[in-house]
Design a protein around this motif. Structure first.
Motif, PDB file in Angstrom:
ATOM      1  N   GLY B 107       0.795  -1.220   0.000  1.00 26.77           N
ATOM      2  CA  GLY B 107       0.000   0.000   0.000  1.00 26.77           C
ATOM      3  C   GLY B 107       0.828   1.271   0.000  1.00 26.77           C
ATOM      4  N   TYR B 108       1.888   1.287   0.804  1.00 27.36           N
ATOM      5  CA  TYR B 108       2.651   2.546   0.882  1.00 27.36           C
ATOM      6  C   TYR B 108       3.371   2.845  -0.421  1.00 27.36           C
ATOM      7  CZ  TYR B 108       6.222  -0.861   2.182  1.00 27.36           C
ATOM      8  OH  TYR B 108       7.056  -1.941   2.195  1.00 27.36           O
ATOM      9  N   ILE B 109       3.688   1.797  -1.208  1.00 28.12           N
ATOM     10  CA  ILE B 109       4.289   2.074  -2.528  1.00 28.12           C
ATOM     11  C   ILE B 109       3.203   2.590  -3.471  1.00 28.12           C
ATOM     12  CG2 ILE B 109       5.387   1.036  -4.545  1.00 28.12           C
ATOM     13  CD1 ILE B 109       7.102  -0.572  -2.817  1.00 28.12           C
ATOM     14  N   MET B 110       1.980   2.010  -3.375  1.00 31.64           N
ATOM     15  CA  MET B 110       0.860   2.550  -4.145  1.00 31.64           C
ATOM     16  C   MET B 110       0.686   4.031  -3.813  1.00 31.64           C
ATOM     17  SD  MET B 110      -0.627   0.733  -6.383  1.00 31.64           S
ATOM     18  CE  MET B 110      -1.015  -0.972  -6.712  1.00 31.64           C
ATOM     19  N   ALA B 111       0.716   4.356  -2.531  1.00 32.80           N
ATOM     20  CA  ALA B 111       0.555   5.745  -2.104  1.00 32.80           C
ATOM     21  C   ALA B 111       1.684   6.593  -2.688  1.00 32.80           C
ATOM     22  CB  ALA B 111       0.561   5.835  -0.588  1.00 32.80           C
ATOM     23  N   TYR B 112       2.894   6.073  -2.605  1.00 33.66           N
ATOM     24  CA  TYR B 112       4.056   6.751  -3.182  1.00 33.66           C
ATOM     25  C   TYR B 112       3.827   7.028  -4.654  1.00 33.66           C
ATOM     26  CZ  TYR B 112       8.529   6.618  -5.669  1.00 33.66           C
ATOM     27  OH  TYR B 112       9.547   6.866  -6.525  1.00 33.66           O
ATOM     28  N   ALA B 144      -5.292   4.200  -3.063  1.00 32.76           N
ATOM     29  CA  ALA B 144      -4.061   3.430  -2.825  1.00 32.76           C
ATOM     30  C   ALA B 144      -4.373   2.089  -2.173  1.00 32.76           C
ATOM     31  CB  ALA B 144      -3.103   4.230  -1.949  1.00 32.76           C
ATOM     32  N   LEU B 145      -5.233   2.126  -1.142  1.00 30.95           N
ATOM     33  CA  LEU B 145      -5.539   0.875  -0.445  1.00 30.95           C
ATOM     34  C   LEU B 145      -6.348  -0.070  -1.325  1.00 30.95           C
ATOM     35  CD1 LEU B 145      -6.239   2.085   3.184  1.00 30.95           C
ATOM     36  CD2 LEU B 145      -4.560   0.390   2.469  1.00 30.95           C
ATOM     37  N   THR B 146      -7.230   0.487  -2.151  1.00 34.05           N
ATOM     38  CA  THR B 146      -8.017  -0.366  -3.038  1.00 34.05           C
ATOM     39  C   THR B 146      -7.112  -1.078  -4.037  1.00 34.05           C
ATOM     40  OG1 THR B 146      -9.877   1.136  -2.888  1.00 34.05           O
ATOM     41  CG2 THR B 146      -9.899  -0.432  -4.693  1.00 34.05           C
ATOM     42  N   LEU B 147      -6.234  -0.300  -4.671  1.00 31.57           N
ATOM     43  CA  LEU B 147      -5.364  -0.905  -5.677  1.00 31.57           C
ATOM     44  C   LEU B 147      -4.448  -1.946  -5.054  1.00 31.57           C
ATOM     45  CD1 LEU B 147      -4.471   2.188  -7.875  1.00 31.57           C
ATOM     46  CD2 LEU B 147      -6.016   0.292  -8.399  1.00 31.57           C
ATOM     47  N   ILE B 302       1.004   1.893 -14.131  1.00 38.54           N
ATOM     48  CA  ILE B 302       1.469   3.184 -13.614  1.00 38.54           C
ATOM     49  C   ILE B 302       2.511   3.018 -12.504  1.00 38.54           C
ATOM     50  CG2 ILE B 302       0.727   5.269 -12.391  1.00 38.54           C
ATOM     51  CD1 ILE B 302      -1.664   5.398 -14.130  1.00 38.54           C
ATOM     52  N   PRO B 303       2.262   2.129 -11.526  1.00 44.89           N
ATOM     53  CA  PRO B 303       3.308   1.960 -10.510  1.00 44.89           C
ATOM     54  C   PRO B 303       4.665   1.606 -11.120  1.00 44.89           C
ATOM     55  CG  PRO B 303       1.300   0.900  -9.791  1.00 44.89           C
ATOM     56  CD  PRO B 303       1.046   1.385 -11.178  1.00 44.89           C
ATOM     57  N   ALA B 304       4.659   0.651 -12.075  1.00 40.90           N
ATOM     58  CA  ALA B 304       5.945   0.231 -12.644  1.00 40.90           C
ATOM     59  C   ALA B 304       6.625   1.377 -13.383  1.00 40.90           C
ATOM     60  CB  ALA B 304       5.725  -0.950 -13.594  1.00 40.90           C
ATOM     61  N   THR B 305       5.872   2.097 -14.224  1.00 34.97           N
ATOM     62  CA  THR B 305       6.507   3.182 -14.991  1.00 34.97           C
ATOM     63  C   THR B 305       6.930   4.321 -14.076  1.00 34.97           C
ATOM     64  OG1 THR B 305       4.252   3.840 -15.517  1.00 34.97           O
ATOM     65  CG2 THR B 305       5.501   2.806 -17.276  1.00 34.97           C
ATOM     66  N   THR B 306       6.091   4.655 -13.091  1.00 40.75           N
ATOM     67  CA  THR B 306       6.443   5.753 -12.195  1.00 40.75           C
ATOM     68  C   THR B 306       7.735   5.463 -11.451  1.00 40.75           C
ATOM     69  OG1 THR B 306       4.100   6.179 -11.886  1.00 40.75           O
ATOM     70  CG2 THR B 306       5.608   7.194 -10.313  1.00 40.75           C
TER      71      THR B 306
END
Lengths: 348, 526
Positions: B107-112, B144-147, B302-306
């Motif tokens: 979750g915290y990486i999603m938030a990031y 973030a938490l949902t994803l 998006i997480p991977a590219t970001t």
């Protein structure tokens, strides 16, 4: 025959405060003998087996094997020190080991060479030479069964216990395997106790049968004894179909709904008799006879015929040879060809 | 109690008793300390602490967050599970993978990722000149938490959908029900247990989450608990908050148990179930693909590219720090995974082989340790260790034990499934062939448990490596794991500095997720 296993007043409660599953069980098995505990499911036969094997501890009673005490109030020899082999209903083969490794599993004290020889010898005994490298799932049900037997025989235990050993095999395989396994056990001279709920299995496999009910043995005897001379109503009915006759006994004879019949032992007053269907035959009703019935159904089964006869409102089963000429609707009389068996009244 | 004592008096050996005692003591005693600490205050102060309007505010926020995450998660998981199991959608396996992969992104990486993508300094603004307001607060926390958690719902629903007996649907249709009625009256009720199990996991995550809410600055019980502990050191209030959070968790567990009580949904008939019939989507094909692609982009793309983008913006030379953090993560997670599995083994074994009331209680204790919000659990352990074993406070050993006790429940499941493949008669056979109980277990049963144990170890390792709050509170001074680094840098909006740590976590995690997927795809035997 020397006594190898003796079970005395064995009682087991499960749970510890509940009713006894096995109560005051007493029997003994001679060396080289095959003994069957026969009873319906829930009668305590498997628990008895587990007590003898050492998986459970009895609440009372004693077990002796080869004269040595295995379990009583103060002793409990663990399963691994009893020298008792068990063949489980599901065979319990180790799936990660091949057939030869399974058979060799119990050969701890032997040297490598002796071990190899013993594995070969046992596998040959059960007729599985050539299958040593197979994993259990690559073997058929009958072959798995034989590996299980070989694994149990390999360490040469004093006593072998079989838990419903043939119930996992299909009907066709069951009969042939049964005969082969019996031959193997007799050849090895191993004392065997088997439990089963299948009366045909017990009668054809064992030298002696103990019929169990509600944790107790109701009768012990050779297959012929328990089949032809059941002591109680339960034994009579559990071992096969039978005709029950409420009768009035007077010495060696009794008046029954089917007429006056001979008895297997002396009795007096009202008694319950058992007559197996094959111990009856049919004859044409004599005109004016009091005991005439009528044929209700006729089932031709090739080597014999089963008749259902209605007499005084009750139905009777009769097995006769396949030449018996009667047809449904015919008026017949029942005729015993063996003395009727007097059942004990005490056991309900 | 006497029954438990009688049970313990049974002739069990140390190798069964020791882990059981450790589990019982390790989970229960700290919670008792938490209660003691809270009740140190006199009644007035205590009442004051509990009945603050701020608590009501936290309570409402926590519930709103849980409700939002569950609603949005269901909106993603239901269609996704249905599309990948019951329709002729192409690339079903690929989309299934995209439904599982977010498990590798905590979750915290999603938030990031959300913080680093949006806003005037975000990736979107920098790369495409699209400037959207920075996502934060409630919306950011929910997203973030949902994803990060919708895979729990997706996986449960997917399994349930695959297990449904098509004959039931066909029967309903033959009785005159249309598609909608079949969906509502036949399929939906059968998905209830799976949904409820998944929802519980999501709910526990939300209640226990600290990383997301702290980065998004959304005040829930966990966040307030952290602020209270870190800033003002008001430990009595912290203990109160922890207990309230525990109570909330307890309610969630009870609700789930109530929902599932007496629910036994499986095929009652005999004969092999028929193959699942798939639906053609027709005109809905376009929207369906759009939905699947959109979800995959949001949750994985998006997480991977970001992270990759910020990775290349970061100055090289911090590799030594990265290596140190990696080592810190490994040195805590690997022993914890082994410890948790070792503790789970006797519990799973007893649960399968001799299920009884004390054993079930023990399983519940293990599950309780897992369900306890990590901040509350860590706080309880701090109180306990400071009071009883001060020499262990802030040592790596205590951190490992905390991980082990917290995540042990994750290892119980796979070991239990493996145990069902090993009938007890095999061990008994080994006994009659001359093995002592322990050796019978090791030689007959253990070889069949290897895969289950491996999966258990992998699960716990993965969880421990991603873990943030327990690490935060219990780690030795100067001990900075990958997770702590991601959180620390993100908290200061140093997105470039956080990137290498986030990327490392994502890589290791996806490796493990892949491994677990491969394992679960294979049959247990042969």
């Amino acid at each position: 025959m020397r006594e190898l296993l003796s079970v005395n007043d064995l009682t087991k409660r499960l749970p510890a405060t509940g009713p006894p599953v096995v109560s005051a069980l007493t029997f003994s098995v001679g060396e080289g003998e095959i003994f069957a505990l026969l009873g319906p499911s829930g009668c305590g036969k498997t628990t008895s087996l587990r007590l003898i094997a050492g998986f459970e501890r009895p609440n009372a009673g004693a077990i002796r094997i080869g004269g040595q005490c295995m379990a009583d109030a103060t002793t409990h020899v663990p399963a691994e020190k009893r020298g008792v082999g068990v063949v489980f209903q599901d065979f319990a083969l180790f799936p990660h080991l091949n057939a030869a490794e399974n058979v060799g599993f119990g050969l701890l004290s032997l040297s490598r060479a002796e071990r190899k020889r013993r594995i070969e010898e046992t596998i040959r005994l059960v007729g599985l030479a050539g299958f040593e490298e197979r994993k259990p799932h690559e073997l058929s049900g009958g072959q798995q069964q034989r590996v299980a037997i070989a694994r149990t025989l390999a360490p040469k235990p004093d006593l072998i216990l079989l838990d419903e050993p043939f119930s996992n095999l299909d009907a066709l395989l069951r009969q042939t395997t049964r005969q082969e396994i019996r031959d193997v056990l007799k050849e090895a001279g191993t004392t065997t106790v088997m439990v089963t709920h299948d009366q045909e299995e017990a009668l054809s496999f064992a030298d002696r049968v103990g019929v169990m009910r509600n944790g107790r043995i109701e009768q012990i005897g050779t297959p012929e004894e328990v089949y032809y001379r059941p002591r109680t109503l339960f034994v009579a009915q559990f071992l096969g179909r039978t005709n029950l006759l409420l009768s009035d006994a007077d010495g060696m004879e009794a008046d029954t709904p089917v007429g006056r019949v001979a008895l297997n032992r002396k009795a007096q007053g009202p008694v319950l008799l058992s007559l197996r269907p094959e111990h009856l035959t049919l004859k044409e009703a004599t005109p004016g006879g009091t005991c005439a019935g009528s044929v209700l159904a006729r089932a031709f089964k090739g080597h014999d015929i089963t008749f259902t006869v209605l007499l005084d409102g009750s139905e009777y089963l009769v097995h006769t040879h396949n030449g018996m000429p009667f047809q449904p609707g015919d008026s017949v009389e029942l005729e015993p060809i063996e003395p009727a068996v007097v059942l004990e009244t005490s056991a309900g | 109690m006497t029954r438990v004592l009688a049970y313990l008096r049974r002739p069990w050996s140390w190798y069964v008793l020791a882990p059981i005692l450790l589990v019982g003591v390790g989970v229960i005693v700290p919670v008792i300390y938490l209660v003691l600490r809270a009740f140190e205050a006199d009644a007035n102060t205590l009442g004051d602490l509990v009945f603050r309007t701020r608590n009501l505010h936290l309570f409402v926020n926590t519930l709103l967050l849980a409700a939002g995450v569950l609603a949005l998660g269901s909106a993603i998981a239901f269609p996704m599970a249905w599309l990948t199991t019951r329709t002729h959608t192409r690339f079903r396996r690929v989309f299934t993978l995209f439904g599982v992969l977010p498990l590798a992104i905590p979750g915290y990486i999603m938030a990031y990722v959300l913080l680093a993508t949006t806003g005037s300094y975000g990736t979107l603004a920098r790369l495409f000149g699209i400037e959207i307001p920075r996502i934060g607060g409630y919306a950011g926390a929910v997203l973030a938490l949902t994803l990060a958690t919708f895979p729990y719902l997706f996986l449960n629903l997917r399994t349930a959908l695959l297990g449904l007996d098509p004959a039931l649907e066909e029967t309903a249709r033959s009785l005159g029900s249309g598609t909608r009625r079949v969906l509502l009256r036949v399929i939906a009720p059968q998905l209830r247990p799976a949904f409820s199990a998944g929802a519980l996991l999501v709910g526990l995550h939300v209640l226990g989450d600290f990383g997301v809410v702290s980065l998004m600055r959304f005040e829930t019980f966990s966040y307030a608990l952290y602020l209270q502990y870190a800033a003002s050191y008001d430990r009595v209030y912290a203990a109160c908050l922890a207990l309230m959070l525990l109570a909330l968790t307890g309610i969630a567990l009870l609700l789930e148990a109530r929902l599932l009580r007496g629910l036994l949904l499986h095929r009652t008939g005999s004969g092999p179930p028929r193959r699942i019939r798939r639906t053609s989507l027709g005109a809905w094909k376009g929207p369906a693909y759009l939905f699947l692609l959109g979800t995959a982009t949001l949750s994985v793309g998006i997480p991977a590219t970001t992270v990759a983008y910020w990775m290349f913006r970061t100055e090289p030379g911090s590799l030594a720090d990265l290596a140190q953090a990696l080592w810190a993560s490994l040195s805590a997670s690997a022993p914890a995974a082994l410890l948790a599995t070792a503790l789970a083994l006797p519990i799973a074994y007893l649960g399968v082989r001799s299920p009884s009331r004390p054993v079930r209680a023990l399983e519940r204790v293990a599950w309780f340790g897992y369900a306890t919000p990590p901040l509350a659990f860590a706080l309880a352990l701090i109180f306990f260790s400071l009071r009883s074993i001060p020499w262990a406070y802030q040592t790596l050993g205590l951190l490992i034990v905390a991980y082990g006790l917290h995540f042990m429940a994750e290892a119980v499941g796979p070991i239990r499934s493996a145990l069902y493949q090993a009938p007890p008669s095999m061990e008994e056979a080994a006994r009659t062939l001359g093995r002592s109980p322990l050796r019978a277990f090791l030689e007959a049963t253990f070889p069949l448990l290897r895969r289950g144990l491996l999966v258990g170890v992998a699960f716990v390792f993965l969880s421990a490596m991603k873990e943030l709050p327990i690490t935060f509170l219990l780690s030795p001074i100067g001990f900075q794991t990958l997770a702590v680094n991601v959180w620390g840098h993100t908290n200061e909006a140093l997105f470039g500095a956080a990137a290498p740590y986030a990327l490392t976590i994502m890589l290791i995690s996806s490796l493990f997720v892949g491994l677990l997927l491969m394992q679960s795809g294979r049959p247990m035997r042969s």
